[in-house]
Design a protein around this motif. Structure first.
Motif, PDB file in Angstrom:
ATOM      1  N   LYS A  10       0.795  -1.234   0.000  1.00  0.00           N
ATOM      2  CA  LYS A  10       0.000   0.000   0.000  1.00  0.00           C
ATOM      3  C   LYS A  10       0.823   1.278   0.000  1.00  0.00           C
ATOM      4  N   CYS A  11       2.117   1.160   0.231  1.00  0.00           N
ATOM      5  CA  CYS A  11       2.937   2.370   0.298  1.00  0.00           C
ATOM      6  C   CYS A  11       4.260   2.208  -0.450  1.00  0.00           C
ATOM      7  N   PRO A  12       4.186   1.731  -1.702  1.00  0.00           N
ATOM      8  CA  PRO A  12       5.428   1.601  -2.485  1.00  0.00           C
ATOM      9  C   PRO A  12       6.162   2.929  -2.636  1.00  0.00           C
ATOM     10  N   LEU A  13       5.445   4.041  -2.507  1.00  0.00           N
ATOM     11  CA  LEU A  13       6.102   5.345  -2.536  1.00  0.00           C
ATOM     12  C   LEU A  13       7.179   5.431  -1.449  1.00  0.00           C
ATOM     13  N   GLY A  14       6.913   4.818  -0.290  1.00  0.00           N
ATOM     14  CA  GLY A  14       7.914   4.784   0.770  1.00  0.00           C
ATOM     15  C   GLY A  14       9.129   3.959   0.371  1.00  0.00           C
ATOM     16  N   LEU A  15       8.885   2.846  -0.320  1.00  0.00           N
ATOM     17  CA  LEU A  15      10.018   2.013  -0.764  1.00  0.00           C
ATOM     18  C   LEU A  15      10.816   2.726  -1.854  1.00  0.00           C
ATOM     19  N   LYS A  16      10.126   3.504  -2.702  1.00  0.00           N
ATOM     20  CA  LYS A  16      10.829   4.291  -3.710  1.00  0.00           C
ATOM     21  C   LYS A  16      11.785   5.272  -3.035  1.00  0.00           C
ATOM     22  N   LYS A  17      11.289   5.915  -2.002  1.00  0.00           N
ATOM     23  CA  LYS A  17      12.133   6.878  -1.278  1.00  0.00           C
ATOM     24  C   LYS A  17      13.295   6.140  -0.594  1.00  0.00           C
ATOM     25  N   ALA A  18      13.009   4.980  -0.021  1.00  0.00           N
ATOM     26  CA  ALA A  18      14.067   4.174   0.606  1.00  0.00           C
ATOM     27  C   ALA A  18      15.114   3.774  -0.432  1.00  0.00           C
ATOM     28  N   ALA A  19      14.642   3.438  -1.639  1.00  0.00           N
ATOM     29  CA  ALA A  19      15.571   3.104  -2.728  1.00  0.00           C
ATOM     30  C   ALA A  19      16.460   4.299  -3.040  1.00  0.00           C
ATOM     31  N   ASP A  20      15.866   5.474  -3.150  1.00  0.00           N
ATOM     32  CA  ASP A  20      16.626   6.683  -3.477  1.00  0.00           C
ATOM     33  C   ASP A  20      17.644   7.021  -2.375  1.00  0.00           C
ATOM     34  N   LEU A  21      17.262   6.781  -1.124  1.00  0.00           N
ATOM     35  CA  LEU A  21      18.139   7.140  -0.002  1.00  0.00           C
ATOM     36  C   LEU A  21      19.139   6.033   0.352  1.00  0.00           C
ATOM     37  N   GLY A  22      18.956   4.845  -0.224  1.00  0.00           N
ATOM     38  CA  GLY A  22      19.804   3.719   0.163  1.00  0.00           C
ATOM     39  C   GLY A  22      19.545   3.271   1.586  1.00  0.00           C
ATOM     40  N   LEU A  23      18.279   3.375   2.006  1.00  0.00           N
ATOM     41  CA  LEU A  23      17.882   3.077   3.385  1.00  0.00           C
ATOM     42  C   LEU A  23      17.116   1.749   3.415  1.00  0.00           C
ATOM     43  N   MET A  24      17.655   0.741   4.086  1.00  0.00           N
ATOM     44  CA  MET A  24      16.902  -0.509   4.254  1.00  0.00           C
ATOM     45  C   MET A  24      15.666  -0.250   5.091  1.00  0.00           C
ATOM     46  N   MET A  25      14.607  -1.005   4.836  1.00  0.00           N
ATOM     47  CA  MET A  25      13.424  -0.938   5.703  1.00  0.00           C
ATOM     48  C   MET A  25      13.079  -2.345   6.183  1.00  0.00           C
ATOM     49  N   ILE A  26      12.753  -2.439   7.479  1.00  0.00           N
ATOM     50  CA  ILE A  26      12.465  -3.734   8.108  1.00  0.00           C
ATOM     51  C   ILE A  26      11.045  -3.702   8.678  1.00  0.00           C
ATOM     52  N   PHE A  27      10.270  -4.740   8.329  1.00  0.00           N
ATOM     53  CA  PHE A  27       8.854  -4.782   8.696  1.00  0.00           C
ATOM     54  C   PHE A  27       8.536  -6.041   9.502  1.00  0.00           C
ATOM     55  N   PRO A  28       8.421  -5.926  10.832  1.00  0.00           N
ATOM     56  CA  PRO A  28       7.971  -7.077  11.630  1.00  0.00           C
ATOM     57  C   PRO A  28       6.481  -7.338  11.383  1.00  0.00           C
ATOM     58  N   ASP A  29       6.007  -8.500  11.761  1.00  0.00           N
ATOM     59  CA  ASP A  29       4.573  -8.764  11.802  1.00  0.00           C
ATOM     60  C   ASP A  29       3.995  -8.063  13.040  1.00  0.00           C
ATOM     61  N   THR A  30       2.685  -8.110  13.215  1.00  0.00           N
ATOM     62  CA  THR A  30       2.048  -7.341  14.290  1.00  0.00           C
ATOM     63  C   THR A  30       1.650  -8.178  15.513  1.00  0.00           C
ATOM     64  N   SER A  31       1.810  -9.497  15.420  1.00  0.00           N
ATOM     65  CA  SER A  31       1.409 -10.367  16.544  1.00  0.00           C
ATOM     66  C   SER A  31       1.841 -11.798  16.250  1.00  0.00           C
ATOM     67  N   PRO A  32       1.739 -12.683  17.262  1.00  0.00           N
ATOM     68  CA  PRO A  32       1.819 -14.118  16.968  1.00  0.00           C
ATOM     69  C   PRO A  32       0.684 -14.494  16.012  1.00  0.00           C
ATOM     70  N   ARG A  33       0.876 -15.537  15.242  1.00  0.00           N
ATOM     71  CA  ARG A  33      -0.165 -15.980  14.303  1.00  0.00           C
ATOM     72  C   ARG A  33      -0.727 -17.360  14.625  1.00  0.00           C
ATOM     73  N   ASP A  34       0.023 -18.135  15.381  1.00  0.00           N
ATOM     74  CA  ASP A  34      -0.392 -19.527  15.601  1.00  0.00           C
ATOM     75  C   ASP A  34      -0.422 -19.909  17.066  1.00  0.00           C
ATOM     76  N   ALA A  35      -0.664 -18.944  17.946  1.00  0.00           N
ATOM     77  CA  ALA A  35      -0.619 -19.245  19.380  1.00  0.00           C
ATOM     78  C   ALA A  35      -1.787 -20.148  19.785  1.00  0.00           C
ATOM     79  N   GLY A  36      -2.922 -19.985  19.129  1.00  0.00           N
ATOM     80  CA  GLY A  36      -4.069 -20.849  19.424  1.00  0.00           C
ATOM     81  C   GLY A  36      -4.731 -20.565  20.765  1.00  0.00           C
ATOM     82  N   ILE A  37      -4.627 -19.334  21.230  1.00  0.00           N
ATOM     83  CA  ILE A  37      -5.227 -18.956  22.515  1.00  0.00           C
ATOM     84  C   ILE A  37      -6.704 -18.611  22.311  1.00  0.00           C
ATOM     85  N   GLU A  38      -7.553 -19.107  23.189  1.00  0.00           N
ATOM     86  CA  GLU A  38      -8.978 -18.835  23.076  1.00  0.00           C
ATOM     87  C   GLU A  38      -9.230 -17.329  23.155  1.00  0.00           C
ATOM     88  N   GLY A  39      -9.996 -16.814  22.229  1.00  0.00           N
ATOM     89  CA  GLY A  39     -10.346 -15.392  22.255  1.00  0.00           C
ATOM     90  C   GLY A  39      -9.408 -14.496  21.468  1.00  0.00           C
TER      91      GLY A  39
END
Lengths: 293, 293
Positions: free
Chosen positions: A74-103
């Motif tokens: 959704k924000c390739p414009l940000g990656l374009k800017k990162a490309a221009d600046l030579g700046l790596m970008m790192i994107f973690p996930d937002t939560s566990p995905r397979d914990a299997g906790i009720e609720g």
């Protein structure tokens, strides 16, 4: 790219560099976790020429319901800017995905897709919901070890509850992140409906001291007098503003504790990617300038 | 914005301009149709100052499975460039949505989300599947009448089957579109698996003359000697290349018929938005230059 520590899942050439997704076995989370990295073309080239070279990087923390690849989509414009600046970008996930906790999938504002970047202390969440350690320790160790990210040249940015994550992580690790910014962040989690609901579960109702450890306003007081620079953009047509974000509390916390918080109110902008896209270049420029000093 | 001819549905502020979606009652389609428009900030301002002023515009035709808002969601970099250039962008939908014809949702490559920008002649499709008239006549009339789009300053671009649409519409209407470009277009529909399957249904198996009316290579021969300029970008890691796109046939048709087709092969790029994003700015610059002559 592969090692015993991680596995490459997908790779997309973009702006002459690459956005890649990976999986790793996470101790903090007790299961498999995904993450994404954008490699600018200059990083690819420099790494080929000198495999020991270290690179500057910006961490980006997504908000509720999001996942590691959404910025890429959704924000390739940000990656374009990162490309221009030579700046790596790192994107973690937002939560566990397979914990299997009720609720954990009952509501979009808590659980899967909504880990709040904390280390939980209350069961049943404490075993898996440790996104703070995942982001600041094990994933950080991994990208420094395997992707040549410079330990001294990392900054952090986030959106919404990811903005809360960036404000909190930066303020708890001033020696480990060079700069911090946020789009429409939840700035005062202990007084936000999102934060209260999540922290009750993750820390228990009565453990206000633990809640405060992950509250950007409280941390501004802990860091009183340190004259911290933080950049925030906030749209005034944001449907979660002000109630869930409490931007004015953060502004006040900055003023009361001797910080230099730049909070830009943006007329007519909403909470989503049209807003982020409009101002992402200025955030990357902000971080790159700090990282290049 | 509203009139008896259309209704505004959604509005997002972006790059100081607005992306808006609208619905209209379509005669060509026999039902309601959606479309999107990006209004650059200079257009908003100039329109306020002089309500009679006309504006240049680029039409963008999406590919299979897409819809009017997808470019807005996945290629904001293009809208940023449009904002900088003061170039309106117009996004039709890709098919009828409520025709209710049996089989129209059986496969992603035909029917809903896959109208092929033709006027069908075969029942049961002929009543609704008239995207050619929808795009080139009624939606064009509407944006000229209500949104001040300049009749003499319109160009067209598209991706994949939308690229087929742009190559065909341009070549059938040389006096109505200033310039044409395409990303990874289906260039020879009568010999492509996608085109053959669709045209059998839309025109009947034996009506090859009608098939040829919507084939970019055949139209290059119809326009023999007119020295047409067309810009095409194509990734060599595109999973639909060459079989469904037949790019080399188009190159050959250009050479044999005296045209100036620029076909750029892009090493390592795929069929999707990472590819489009990487080259969208060059396409907008190409059109804007032609529209500004």
């Amino acid at each position: 790219m592969e090692s015993s520590d991680y596995k490459e899942e997908e790779s997309f050439k973009m702006f002459e560099g690459y956005f890649k997704t990976f999986t790793m076995q996470s101790e903090a989370i007790g299961g498999k976790m995904k993450f994404g990295i954008y490699f600018p073309p200059s990083v690819v080239k420099d790494h080929e020429e000198d495999p020991s070279k270290k690179f500057k990087a910006l961490w980006y923390l997504h908000g509720l319901t999001c996942f590691e690849s959404l910025f890429f989509q959704k924000c390739p414009l940000g990656l374009k800017k990162a490309a221009d600046l030579g700046l790596m970008m790192i994107f973690p996930d937002t939560s566990p995905r397979d914990a299997g906790i009720e609720g954990e999938t009952d509501h979009w504002s808590f659980g899967v897709g909504a880990g709040y970047y904390v280390d939980a202390t209350q069961e049943p969440w404490a075993k898996n919901y440790n996104m703070y350690s995942h982001v600041t320790k094990e994933l950080r160790d991994l990208v420094e070890k395997h992707f040549n990210v410079d330990p001294a040249k990392q900054s952090i940015c986030g959106h919404s509850v990811g903005g809360h994550g960036s404000l909190v992580i930066f303020q708890k690790n001033l020696d480990r992140y060079v700069s911090c910014s946020a789009f429409a962040p939840m700035t005062n989690s202990i007084n936000s409906g999102w934060g209260k609901n999540a922290f009750e579960k993750l820390f228990g109702e009565d453990n206000l001291d633990q809640w405060k450890e992950y509250d950007a306003c409280e941390l501004a007081a802990v860091n009183k007098g340190k004259n911290l620079d933080i950049l925030v953009d906030q749209g005034d047509k944001d449907c979660f503003y002000p109630d869930y974000l409490l931007t004015e509390n953060f502004k006040k916390a900055g003023e009361e504790n001797g910080h230099n918080f730049s909070i830009n109110m943006r007329e007519g902008y909403d909470h989503g990617f049209p807003f982020i896209n409009t101002f992402i270049e200025s955030h990357l420029e902000y971080h790159d300038k700090k990282l290049s000093q």
